[in-house]
Design an enzyme around this catalytic site. Sequence first.
Site, PDB file in Angstrom:
ATOM      1  N   ARG A  30       3.875  33.299  23.349  1.00 11.23           N
ATOM      2  CA  ARG A  30       4.051  33.195  22.008  1.00 11.23           C
ATOM      3  C   ARG A  30       2.857  33.148  21.110  1.00 11.23           C
ATOM      4  NH1 ARG A  30       8.821  29.310  20.786  1.00 11.23           N
ATOM      5  NH2 ARG A  30       8.922  30.690  18.682  1.00 11.23           N
ATOM      6  N   CYS A  54      -0.817  -0.478  -6.211  1.00  8.04           N
ATOM      7  CA  CYS A  54      -0.876  -0.468  -4.828  1.00  8.04           C
ATOM      8  C   CYS A  54      -0.613  -1.875  -4.241  1.00  8.04           C
ATOM      9  CB  CYS A  54      -2.258   0.278  -4.295  1.00  8.04           C
ATOM     10  SG  CYS A  54      -2.235  -0.185  -2.387  1.00  8.04           S
ATOM     11  N   CYS A  57      -4.028  -3.279  -2.226  1.00 10.51           N
ATOM     12  CA  CYS A  57      -5.223  -3.435  -2.699  1.00 10.51           C
ATOM     13  C   CYS A  57      -5.705  -4.782  -3.052  1.00 10.51           C
ATOM     14  CB  CYS A  57      -5.298  -2.570  -4.208  1.00 10.51           C
ATOM     15  SG  CYS A  57      -5.850  -0.792  -4.053  1.00 10.51           S
ATOM     16  N   ASN A  79       3.754  -8.867   7.847  1.00  7.64           N
ATOM     17  CA  ASN A  79       4.456  -7.793   7.236  1.00  7.64           C
ATOM     18  C   ASN A  79       5.619  -8.613   6.458  1.00  7.64           C
ATOM     19  OD1 ASN A  79       6.574  -5.786   6.847  1.00  7.64           O
ATOM     20  ND2 ASN A  79       5.319  -4.636   8.437  1.00  7.64           N
ATOM     21  N   HIS A 119      -9.159   2.079  -1.714  1.00 10.08           N
ATOM     22  CA  HIS A 119      -7.920   2.501  -1.934  1.00 10.08           C
ATOM     23  C   HIS A 119      -7.942   4.158  -1.325  1.00 10.08           C
ATOM     24  CE1 HIS A 119      -3.489   3.007  -3.059  1.00 10.08           C
ATOM     25  NE2 HIS A 119      -3.853   4.017  -3.826  1.00 10.08           N
ATOM     26  N   ASN A 157       0.001   4.570  11.048  1.00  9.42           N
ATOM     27  CA  ASN A 157       1.162   5.746  10.708  1.00  9.42           C
ATOM     28  C   ASN A 157       0.224   6.230   9.524  1.00  9.42           C
ATOM     29  OD1 ASN A 157       3.265   6.873  11.504  1.00  9.42           O
ATOM     30  ND2 ASN A 157       4.616   5.470  10.392  1.00  9.42           N
ATOM     31  N   GLY A 163       5.551   9.799   7.019  1.00 13.14           N
ATOM     32  CA  GLY A 163       6.640   8.574   6.486  1.00 13.14           C
ATOM     33  C   GLY A 163       5.880   7.778   6.067  1.00 13.14           C
ATOM     34  N   CYS A 164       4.435   7.594   6.081  1.00 12.78           N
ATOM     35  CA  CYS A 164       3.609   6.501   5.636  1.00 12.78           C
ATOM     36  C   CYS A 164       3.982   6.165   4.193  1.00 12.78           C
ATOM     37  CB  CYS A 164       2.430   6.602   5.846  1.00 12.78           C
ATOM     38  SG  CYS A 164       1.172   5.299   5.356  1.00 12.78           S
ATOM     39  N   SER A 165       4.269   4.823   3.868  1.00 13.03           N
ATOM     40  CA  SER A 165       4.769   4.665   2.625  1.00 13.03           C
ATOM     41  C   SER A 165       3.597   4.458   1.678  1.00 13.03           C
ATOM     42  CB  SER A 165       5.411   3.284   2.589  1.00 13.03           C
ATOM     43  OG  SER A 165       4.636   2.423   3.076  1.00 13.03           O
ATOM     44  N   HIS A 168      -3.266   3.812   0.913  1.00 12.11           N
ATOM     45  CA  HIS A 168      -3.986   2.750   1.114  1.00 12.11           C
ATOM     46  C   HIS A 168      -4.391   2.541   2.710  1.00 12.11           C
ATOM     47  CE1 HIS A 168      -6.452  -0.769  -0.453  1.00 12.11           C
ATOM     48  NE2 HIS A 168      -6.629  -0.674   0.889  1.00 12.11           N
ATOM     49  N   GLN A 172      -0.768  -1.136  11.489  1.00 11.75           N
ATOM     50  CA  GLN A 172       0.265  -2.230  11.745  1.00 11.75           C
ATOM     51  C   GLN A 172      -0.296  -2.787  13.014  1.00 11.75           C
ATOM     52  OE1 GLN A 172       4.315  -2.076  10.492  1.00 11.75           O
ATOM     53  NE2 GLN A 172       3.759  -0.030   9.455  1.00 11.75           N
ATOM     54  N   HIS A 303      -6.086   2.983  26.347  1.00  8.43           N
ATOM     55  CA  HIS A 303      -6.577   4.390  25.705  1.00  8.43           C
ATOM     56  C   HIS A 303      -5.569   4.153  24.187  1.00  8.43           C
ATOM     57  CE1 HIS A 303      -2.592   4.350  28.103  1.00  8.43           C
ATOM     58  NE2 HIS A 303      -2.183   5.152  27.329  1.00  8.43           N
ATOM     59  N   GLU A 324      13.753  20.753  21.840  1.00 16.92           N
ATOM     60  CA  GLU A 324      12.945  19.365  22.285  1.00 16.92           C
ATOM     61  C   GLU A 324      13.843  18.315  22.368  1.00 16.92           C
ATOM     62  OE1 GLU A 324      11.608  21.815  19.990  1.00 16.92           O
ATOM     63  OE2 GLU A 324       9.415  22.023  20.363  1.00 16.92           O
ATOM     64  N   GLN A 330       8.290  21.357  23.885  1.00 15.95           N
ATOM     65  CA  GLN A 330       7.748  22.934  24.027  1.00 15.95           C
ATOM     66  C   GLN A 330       6.529  23.026  22.775  1.00 15.95           C
ATOM     67  OE1 GLN A 330       8.206  25.482  21.624  1.00 15.95           O
ATOM     68  NE2 GLN A 330       7.420  27.101  23.081  1.00 15.95           N
TER      69      GLN A 330
HETATM   70  P1  H2U Z   1       3.671   2.021   6.594  1.00 19.23           P
HETATM   71  O1  H2U Z   1       2.547   1.909   7.474  1.00 19.23           O
HETATM   72  O2  H2U Z   1       4.725   2.704   7.571  1.00 19.23           O
HETATM   73  O3  H2U Z   1       3.651   2.744   5.354  1.00 19.23           O
HETATM   74  O4  H2U Z   1       4.227   0.549   6.538  1.00 19.23           O
HETATM   75  C1  H2U Z   1       3.664  -0.322   5.796  1.00 19.23           C
HETATM   76  C2  H2U Z   1       4.253  -1.471   6.034  1.00 19.23           C
HETATM   77  O5  H2U Z   1       4.021  -2.591   5.027  1.00 19.23           O
HETATM   78  C3  H2U Z   1       5.803  -1.532   6.147  1.00 19.23           C
HETATM   79  O6  H2U Z   1       5.991  -1.965   7.511  1.00 19.23           O
HETATM   80  C4  H2U Z   1       5.043  -3.506   4.626  1.00 19.23           C
HETATM   81  C5  H2U Z   1       6.148  -2.592   5.057  1.00 19.23           C
HETATM   82  O7  H2U Z   1       7.397  -3.431   5.570  1.00 19.23           O
HETATM   83  N1  H2U Z   1       5.021  -3.994   3.460  1.00 19.23           N
HETATM   84  C6  H2U Z   1       4.814  -5.250   3.352  1.00 19.23           C
HETATM   85  O8  H2U Z   1       4.670  -6.051   4.089  1.00 19.23           O
HETATM   86  N2  H2U Z   1       4.629  -5.969   1.800  1.00 19.23           N
HETATM   87  C7  H2U Z   1       4.907  -5.076   0.687  1.00 19.23           C
HETATM   88  O9  H2U Z   1       4.702  -5.777  -0.370  1.00 19.23           O
HETATM   89  C8  H2U Z   1       5.118  -3.748   0.870  1.00 19.23           C
HETATM   90  C9  H2U Z   1       5.430  -3.104   2.168  1.00 19.23           C
HETATM   91 ZN    ZN Z   2      -4.730   0.341  -2.733  1.00 17.81          ZN
END
Ligand code: H2U
Ligand code: ZN
Length: 345
Positions: A30, A54, A57, A79, A119, A157, A163-165, A168, A172, A303, A324, A330
């Site tokens: 393919r 942010c 930051c 966290n 940042h 991530n 899905g990274c929020s 910066h 984790q 690794h 999948e 696949q």
């Molecule tokens: P990501 O790497 O998936 O974006 O997650 C960032 C983490 O930062 C997320 O697990 C945490 C979120 O809980 N966070 C804090 O601990 N404090 C904050 O003020 C915002 C986000």
């Molecule tokens: Zn930042």
Amino acid sequence: MNWLPEDHREEPHRRYNPLRGDWVLVSPHRAKRPWQGAVEKQTAEERPAYDSKCYLCPGNTRVTGDRNPPYTETYLFPNDFAALLASTDETVKSPSATPLFRSESVRGECHVLCFSPRHDWTLPQMEVADIRKVVDLWAAKTEELLQKYTWVQLFENKGAIMGCSNPHPHGQIWASTSLPNEPAAEERNQKAYWQQYGRNMLGDYVEQELACDERVIAKNDDWVVVVPFWAVWPFETLLLPRFEVARMNELNDSQRNSLAAILKQFLGIYDRLFQVSFPYSMGWHGAPGKLGENHDTAHWRLHAHFYPPLLRSATVKKFMVGYEMLAEPQRDITPEQAAARLKEV
Ligand code: H2U
Ligand code: ZN
């Protein structure tokens, strides 16, 4: 020696992943459709070196009201929305009489690790000496958390598509009293290989990949990056040490420097592939088990996995759906073709 039968360069086949102990379906015919070439250049998103909104930051206030210090290198904090709690009683279990409704409690910790105060940077923009500081933190935190926990998951991530929020640069660290699915499978399979052959599975693997040299995309004296023979994601890679080491905290000074160097080098390759800051989920797998409990780790090799979602361009991603989800992963482009493209850039 390349073990791949010639037929498997052209014809549908399955490849075995000895680490996870499962299979991936490969459909090279393919991918022979000519490359659609449309490498859309993403208009590079301009980010400021500092963003007052942010939460990662330096000097800024996080969602919970805690304020980040004016940090100038790396910065680690618990966290604020941890998925695992250090206060949980880990001894609670469902009654053993039920095979169908099993549950067990799990205790743990979650931390956020800012790689840099900048940042607008990502790992490959940082100086090798500053990436080295990230490596040191990974190692120190692994050593600390393995005093109390069975498993420490270092991961990053990266990218909104994953899905990274927050852009910066950060990763984790989660630690838990239980061994999660992925490392549990790797533990089982590496141990079985050790018992069957009396050798280290990934030690053998890295040697054979180097000898064949078809899927190697970067290397230095200590480290190798390959598109693994059994890769599921189009541009998936595996970062492997060329020496015996089971855990991050065991790396010596020069091995940490060479790790920082190869990270910078090969993440730069990723970024050049589609002219975009390459999104992925990456993470480290080291030998499980609390330190000081005398776990045998000879079968295990440290690794890192990199799982990027992109398929054809900065915007075309691979979906793990349909076959999948219901049968097995696949892929079209073969790991050898993916490696060739990564080597080109
Ligand atoms: P990501 O790497 O998936 O974006 O997650 C960032 C983490 O930062 C997320 O697990 C945490 C979120 O809980 N966070 C804090 O601990 N404090 C904050 O003020 C915002 C986000
Ligand atoms: Zn930042």
